[in-house]
Design a protein around this motif. Structure first.
Motif, mmCIF file in Angstrom:
data_model
loop_
_atom_site.group_PDB
_atom_site.id
_atom_site.type_symbol
_atom_site.label_atom_id
_atom_site.label_comp_id
_atom_site.label_asym_id
_atom_site.label_seq_id
_atom_site.Cartn_x
_atom_site.Cartn_y
_atom_site.Cartn_z
ATOM 1 N N SER A 43 -1.073 1.553 -1.532
ATOM 2 C CA SER A 43 -0.259 0.342 -1.641
ATOM 3 C C SER A 43 -0.998 -0.862 -1.067
ATOM 4 O O SER A 43 -1.000 -1.946 -1.658
ATOM 5 N N GLU A 44 -1.632 -0.660 0.082
ATOM 6 C CA GLU A 44 -2.404 -1.749 0.683
ATOM 7 C C GLU A 44 -3.560 -2.167 -0.226
ATOM 8 O O GLU A 44 -3.834 -3.363 -0.409
ATOM 9 N N HIS A 45 -4.236 -1.180 -0.804
ATOM 10 C CA HIS A 45 -5.353 -1.468 -1.709
ATOM 11 C C HIS A 45 -4.861 -2.230 -2.944
ATOM 12 O O HIS A 45 -5.478 -3.226 -3.359
ATOM 13 N N LEU A 46 -3.760 -1.783 -3.521
ATOM 14 C CA LEU A 46 -3.210 -2.450 -4.697
ATOM 15 C C LEU A 46 -2.798 -3.877 -4.366
ATOM 16 O O LEU A 46 -3.049 -4.801 -5.156
ATOM 17 N N GLY A 47 -2.186 -4.079 -3.198
ATOM 18 C CA GLY A 47 -1.796 -5.429 -2.786
ATOM 19 C C GLY A 47 -2.992 -6.358 -2.689
ATOM 20 O O GLY A 47 -2.935 -7.514 -3.127
ATOM 21 N N ALA A 48 -4.085 -5.848 -2.138
ATOM 22 C CA ALA A 48 -5.304 -6.653 -2.035
ATOM 23 C C ALA A 48 -5.855 -6.985 -3.420
ATOM 24 O O ALA A 48 -6.291 -8.114 -3.677
ATOM 25 N N GLU A 49 -5.831 -6.019 -4.331
ATOM 26 C CA GLU A 49 -6.301 -6.255 -5.699
ATOM 27 C C GLU A 49 -5.439 -7.306 -6.399
ATOM 28 O O GLU A 49 -5.955 -8.189 -7.097
ATOM 29 N N VAL A 50 -4.138 -7.234 -6.239
ATOM 30 C CA VAL A 50 -3.227 -8.212 -6.854
ATOM 31 C C VAL A 50 -3.513 -9.597 -6.295
ATOM 32 O O VAL A 50 -3.576 -10.586 -7.047
ATOM 33 N N ASN A 51 -3.702 -9.696 -4.994
ATOM 34 C CA ASN A 51 -4.006 -10.995 -4.382
ATOM 35 C C ASN A 51 -5.311 -11.580 -4.914
ATOM 36 O O ASN A 51 -5.395 -12.776 -5.191
ATOM 37 N N ARG A 52 -6.339 -10.738 -5.080
ATOM 38 C CA ARG A 52 -7.610 -11.224 -5.653
ATOM 39 C C ARG A 52 -7.401 -11.697 -7.085
ATOM 40 O O ARG A 52 -7.923 -12.742 -7.492
ATOM 41 N N PHE A 53 -6.653 -10.931 -7.868
ATOM 42 C CA PHE A 53 -6.385 -11.307 -9.247
ATOM 43 C C PHE A 53 -5.655 -12.640 -9.313
ATOM 44 O O PHE A 53 -6.024 -13.543 -10.089
ATOM 45 N N ALA A 59 -7.415 -20.154 -9.633
ATOM 46 C CA ALA A 59 -8.650 -20.955 -9.619
ATOM 47 C C ALA A 59 -9.120 -21.252 -11.030
ATOM 48 O O ALA A 59 -9.883 -22.211 -11.236
ATOM 49 N N GLY A 60 -8.650 -20.472 -11.978
ATOM 50 C CA GLY A 60 -9.121 -20.507 -13.353
ATOM 51 C C GLY A 60 -8.946 -21.771 -14.048
ATOM 52 O O GLY A 60 -9.606 -22.311 -14.832
#
Length: 60
Positions: A43-53, A59-60
């Motif tokens: 869950s922590e890993h997925l949260g970090a991935e979502v935040n990066r996305f 920024a796009g």
């Protein structure tokens, strides 16, 4: 066998059954704890991935 012996054997068998059930419950609790820990890590890993996305999209 006398009735007293049969009662003693029955009581001993019940105690063994309870001890076995307690052991099984402890093992199941350990498995649940390990699964919960792994789920938390994912869950922590997925949260970090979502935040990066989302940061990339913004920024796009």
């Amino acid at each position: 066998m006398t009735i007293t012996v049969l009662k003693a054997v029955n009581a001993s068998n019940r105690r063994a059954g309870v001890a076995g059930a307690a052991e099984d419950t402890g093992a199941a609790a350990s498995q649940v704890r390990a699964s919960a820990s792994e789920l938390s890590r994912q869950s922590e890993h997925l949260g970090a991935e979502v935040n990066r996305f989302l940061a990339t999209v913004r920024a796009g």
